[in-house]
Write a protein that holds these residues in place. Sequence first.
Motif, PDB file in Angstrom:
ATOM      1  N   THR A   1      95.576 -17.507  10.192  1.00  0.00           N
ATOM      2  CA  THR A   1      94.608 -16.415  10.325  1.00  0.00           C
ATOM      3  C   THR A   1      95.126 -15.131   9.697  1.00  0.00           C
ATOM      4  OG1 THR A   1      93.948 -17.404  12.437  1.00  0.00           O
ATOM      5  CG2 THR A   1      93.141 -15.184  11.985  1.00  0.00           C
ATOM      6  N   SER A   2      94.353 -14.564   8.766  1.00  0.00           N
ATOM      7  CA  SER A   2      94.741 -13.301   8.145  1.00  0.00           C
ATOM      8  C   SER A   2      94.561 -12.154   9.135  1.00  0.00           C
ATOM      9  CB  SER A   2      93.878 -13.033   6.902  1.00  0.00           C
ATOM     10  OG  SER A   2      92.546 -12.696   7.285  1.00  0.00           O
ATOM     11  N   LEU A   3      95.183 -11.010   8.852  1.00  0.00           N
ATOM     12  CA  LEU A   3      95.072  -9.852   9.735  1.00  0.00           C
ATOM     13  C   LEU A   3      93.613  -9.424   9.872  1.00  0.00           C
ATOM     14  CD1 LEU A   3      96.367  -7.621  11.456  1.00  0.00           C
ATOM     15  CD2 LEU A   3      96.713  -6.307   9.350  1.00  0.00           C
ATOM     16  N   GLN A   4      92.884  -9.342   8.766  1.00  0.00           N
ATOM     17  CA  GLN A   4      91.479  -8.924   8.822  1.00  0.00           C
ATOM     18  C   GLN A   4      90.643  -9.886   9.664  1.00  0.00           C
ATOM     19  OE1 GLN A   4      89.416  -6.513   7.822  1.00  0.00           O
ATOM     20  NE2 GLN A   4      90.867  -5.160   6.805  1.00  0.00           N
ATOM     21  N   GLU A   5      90.838 -11.186   9.468  1.00  0.00           N
ATOM     22  CA  GLU A   5      90.094 -12.187  10.255  1.00  0.00           C
ATOM     23  C   GLU A   5      90.415 -12.063  11.736  1.00  0.00           C
ATOM     24  OE1 GLU A   5      89.926 -15.822   6.967  1.00  0.00           O
ATOM     25  OE2 GLU A   5      91.603 -15.680   8.350  1.00  0.00           O
ATOM     26  N   GLY A   6      91.696 -11.891  12.030  1.00  0.00           N
ATOM     27  CA  GLY A   6      92.120 -11.790  13.424  1.00  0.00           C
ATOM     28  C   GLY A   6      91.587 -10.542  14.101  1.00  0.00           C
ATOM     29  N   LEU A   7      91.634  -9.420  13.387  1.00  0.00           N
ATOM     30  CA  LEU A   7      91.133  -8.164  13.955  1.00  0.00           C
ATOM     31  C   LEU A   7      89.628  -8.246  14.200  1.00  0.00           C
ATOM     32  CD1 LEU A   7      93.092  -5.501  11.856  1.00  0.00           C
ATOM     33  CD2 LEU A   7      93.536  -6.206  14.225  1.00  0.00           C
ATOM     34  N   LYS A   8      88.894  -8.831  13.274  1.00  0.00           N
ATOM     35  CA  LYS A   8      87.443  -8.976  13.443  1.00  0.00           C
ATOM     36  C   LYS A   8      87.124  -9.827  14.660  1.00  0.00           C
ATOM     37  CE  LYS A   8      86.141  -8.372   8.577  1.00  0.00           C
ATOM     38  NZ  LYS A   8      85.719  -9.066   7.332  1.00  0.00           N
ATOM     39  N   ALA A   9      87.832 -10.957  14.830  1.00  0.00           N
ATOM     40  CA  ALA A   9      87.591 -11.843  15.975  1.00  0.00           C
ATOM     41  C   ALA A   9      87.947 -11.152  17.284  1.00  0.00           C
ATOM     42  CB  ALA A   9      88.400 -13.134  15.816  1.00  0.00           C
ATOM     43  N   THR A  10      89.009 -10.363  17.278  1.00  0.00           N
ATOM     44  CA  THR A  10      89.442  -9.666  18.491  1.00  0.00           C
ATOM     45  C   THR A  10      88.468  -8.557  18.861  1.00  0.00           C
ATOM     46  OG1 THR A  10      91.736 -10.138  17.856  1.00  0.00           O
ATOM     47  CG2 THR A  10      91.398  -8.495  19.588  1.00  0.00           C
ATOM     48  N   PHE A  11      87.996  -7.814  17.880  1.00  0.00           N
ATOM     49  CA  PHE A  11      87.008  -6.762  18.132  1.00  0.00           C
ATOM     50  C   PHE A  11      85.695  -7.371  18.621  1.00  0.00           C
ATOM     51  CE2 PHE A  11      83.890  -3.555  16.263  1.00  0.00           C
ATOM     52  CZ  PHE A  11      83.994  -2.696  17.357  1.00  0.00           C
ATOM     53  N   GLN A  12      85.315  -8.518  18.053  1.00  0.00           N
ATOM     54  CA  GLN A  12      84.100  -9.201  18.497  1.00  0.00           C
ATOM     55  C   GLN A  12      84.230  -9.623  19.955  1.00  0.00           C
ATOM     56  OE1 GLN A  12      81.192  -9.548  16.953  1.00  0.00           O
ATOM     57  NE2 GLN A  12      80.372 -10.580  18.766  1.00  0.00           N
TER      58      GLN A  12
ATOM     59  N   TYR B   1      98.204 -10.907  19.434  1.00  0.00           N
ATOM     60  CA  TYR B   1      96.940 -10.252  19.776  1.00  0.00           C
ATOM     61  C   TYR B   1      95.844 -11.288  19.598  1.00  0.00           C
ATOM     62  CZ  TYR B   1      95.562 -10.274  14.877  1.00  0.00           C
ATOM     63  OH  TYR B   1      95.213 -10.687  13.616  1.00  0.00           O
ATOM     64  N   GLY B   2      94.657 -11.015  20.143  1.00  0.00           N
ATOM     65  CA  GLY B   2      93.561 -11.945  19.900  1.00  0.00           C
ATOM     66  C   GLY B   2      92.550 -12.005  21.025  1.00  0.00           C
ATOM     67  N   ARG B   3      91.765 -13.054  21.017  1.00  0.00           N
ATOM     68  CA  ARG B   3      90.781 -13.271  22.073  1.00  0.00           C
ATOM     69  C   ARG B   3      91.481 -13.354  23.433  1.00  0.00           C
ATOM     70  NH1 ARG B   3      85.922 -15.189  21.455  1.00  0.00           N
ATOM     71  NH2 ARG B   3      86.170 -16.757  23.093  1.00  0.00           N
ATOM     72  N   HIS B   4      90.819 -12.871  24.471  1.00  0.00           N
ATOM     73  CA  HIS B   4      91.337 -12.872  25.843  1.00  0.00           C
ATOM     74  C   HIS B   4      92.493 -11.886  26.035  1.00  0.00           C
ATOM     75  CE1 HIS B   4      88.766 -16.308  26.531  1.00  0.00           C
ATOM     76  NE2 HIS B   4      89.306 -16.889  25.477  1.00  0.00           N
ATOM     77  N   ASP B   5      92.630 -10.951  25.094  1.00  0.00           N
ATOM     78  CA  ASP B   5      93.658  -9.921  25.222  1.00  0.00           C
ATOM     79  C   ASP B   5      93.250  -8.909  26.287  1.00  0.00           C
ATOM     80  OD1 ASP B   5      96.049  -8.680  24.547  1.00  0.00           O
ATOM     81  OD2 ASP B   5      95.650  -8.844  22.392  1.00  0.00           O
ATOM     82  N   LYS B   6      94.201  -8.080  26.703  1.00  0.00           N
ATOM     83  CA  LYS B   6      93.905  -6.948  27.588  1.00  0.00           C
ATOM     84  C   LYS B   6      93.663  -5.719  26.720  1.00  0.00           C
ATOM     85  CE  LYS B   6      97.065  -8.366  31.304  1.00  0.00           C
ATOM     86  NZ  LYS B   6      98.305  -7.959  31.995  1.00  0.00           N
ATOM     87  N   PHE B   7      92.631  -4.960  27.052  1.00  0.00           N
ATOM     88  CA  PHE B   7      92.277  -3.811  26.220  1.00  0.00           C
ATOM     89  C   PHE B   7      92.462  -2.476  26.942  1.00  0.00           C
ATOM     90  CE2 PHE B   7      90.181  -7.417  24.359  1.00  0.00           C
ATOM     91  CZ  PHE B   7      90.319  -7.219  23.001  1.00  0.00           C
ATOM     92  N   ASP B   8      93.216  -2.483  28.027  1.00  0.00           N
ATOM     93  CA  ASP B   8      93.510  -1.253  28.752  1.00  0.00           C
ATOM     94  C   ASP B   8      94.641  -0.528  28.028  1.00  0.00           C
ATOM     95  OD1 ASP B   8      94.444   0.726  30.397  1.00  0.00           O
ATOM     96  OD2 ASP B   8      94.612  -0.519  32.180  1.00  0.00           O
ATOM     97  N   PRO B   9      94.410   0.673  27.518  1.00  0.00           N
ATOM     98  CA  PRO B   9      95.435   1.369  26.720  1.00  0.00           C
ATOM     99  C   PRO B   9      96.777   1.536  27.432  1.00  0.00           C
ATOM    100  CG  PRO B   9      93.335   2.471  26.483  1.00  0.00           C
ATOM    101  CD  PRO B   9      93.142   1.418  27.549  1.00  0.00           C
ATOM    102  N   LYS B  10      96.792   1.611  28.769  1.00  0.00           N
ATOM    103  CA  LYS B  10      98.049   1.823  29.484  1.00  0.00           C
ATOM    104  C   LYS B  10      98.803   0.528  29.764  1.00  0.00           C
ATOM    105  CE  LYS B  10      96.872   6.180  31.746  1.00  0.00           C
ATOM    106  NZ  LYS B  10      96.690   6.880  33.027  1.00  0.00           N
ATOM    107  N   HIS B  11      98.125  -0.611  29.700  1.00  0.00           N
ATOM    108  CA  HIS B  11      98.763  -1.864  30.100  1.00  0.00           C
ATOM    109  C   HIS B  11      98.730  -2.949  29.023  1.00  0.00           C
ATOM    110  CE1 HIS B  11      99.266  -0.471  34.225  1.00  0.00           C
ATOM    111  NE2 HIS B  11      98.036  -0.016  34.164  1.00  0.00           N
ATOM    112  N   SER B  12      98.157  -2.654  27.876  1.00  0.00           N
ATOM    113  CA  SER B  12      98.052  -3.680  26.849  1.00  0.00           C
ATOM    114  C   SER B  12      99.030  -3.421  25.706  1.00  0.00           C
ATOM    115  CB  SER B  12      96.623  -3.731  26.305  1.00  0.00           C
ATOM    116  OG  SER B  12      96.240  -2.478  25.794  1.00  0.00           O
ATOM    117  N   HIS B  13      99.162  -4.405  24.840  1.00  0.00           N
ATOM    118  CA  HIS B  13      99.994  -4.251  23.665  1.00  0.00           C
ATOM    119  C   HIS B  13      99.274  -3.410  22.609  1.00  0.00           C
ATOM    120  CE1 HIS B  13     102.081  -7.821  25.434  1.00  0.00           C
ATOM    121  NE2 HIS B  13     103.109  -7.109  25.042  1.00  0.00           N
ATOM    122  N   MET B  14      99.972  -3.152  21.509  1.00  0.00           N
ATOM    123  CA  MET B  14      99.489  -2.140  20.578  1.00  0.00           C
ATOM    124  C   MET B  14      98.115  -2.444  19.984  1.00  0.00           C
ATOM    125  SD  MET B  14     100.923  -0.842  16.936  1.00  0.00           S
ATOM    126  CE  MET B  14      99.812  -1.921  16.066  1.00  0.00           C
TER     127      MET B  14
END
Length: 307
Positions: A288-299, A164-177
């Motif tokens: 990268t810790s889970l919290q750091e990664g999630l924050k960067a992805t949400f940003q 997961y991470g930056r440049h991910d797909k955020f479409d609930p039907k076509h993206s990863h969890m």
Amino acid sequence: MKILITGSNGMVGQNILEHPDASSYELLTPNRKELNLLDALQVEAYLSQNQPDMVIHAAGVVGGIQANIAEPVRFLVDNMQMGLNILTASKNADIERFMNLSSSCMYPRDAKNPLAEELILKGELEPTNEGYALAKVASTRLCEYIHRENNAFLYKTVIPCNLYGRHDKFDPKHSHMIPAVIQKISDAKNRGQKEIDIWGDGLARREFMYAGDLADFIYFAIQNFEVMPQNINVGLGHDHTINEYYTEIAKVIGFDGEFVHDLSKPVGMKQKLIDDTKLKAFGWQYKTSLQEGLKATFQFLKEQENV
């Protein structure tokens, strides 16, 4: 060194290009019009014209459990065709270094965790993503066969855990969890929703690594390619339950509602944790810790929504 990166517009490809070490290499990053991997003749012509020293095959049709269930033909045929075309064309062009990016989904569904590299084809695959897994197995084995026939060809496979991470797909039907859940919880918060459903009981365990860390591994591997194992798992070496991921994502987003389990939905494999023994011996570790990664992805999601 001149390196061709297939799939440079995807999440993994974009993270490779963003890495600080990218400037040390001449990177070829053709789009789909410039290099259609489903067209064998075009692939051969591109390699002949550009003559890369190495190929990193990161292209593929990817998606979460819903997409795999809905389109198994595309996930099998297109991924297998792309892999076979780029591998055979690279061999025919005498390109001696090839890094094939595979997936931990090609391990047997009932294999004992953690999943060691030797378990490939040692059991039945997970039905919910079998087509995609078969394509990945084919490319992995072909790399082994090419090297077996001529050991001057270093054709090796990297097997990442879920990413997961930056440049991910955020479409609930076509993206990863993780990106799907980030989008889902973000939307729920914005709508003032107080309840979110989780597929299954939420007890299945998954290992998710930040995509920027995979990019870091790839540059480490380029520099140490001769001694890298033929097949190598890349991940964290530990996992979390689906419920735990939902909880951590809710914290990052600031959602304080309830979670409800939909037990009618499929959940896939109960656990998918890679064995990182070879990875540790190779000398690389995630940063990268889970919290750091999630924050960067949400940003990143917020930046995309404001574009």
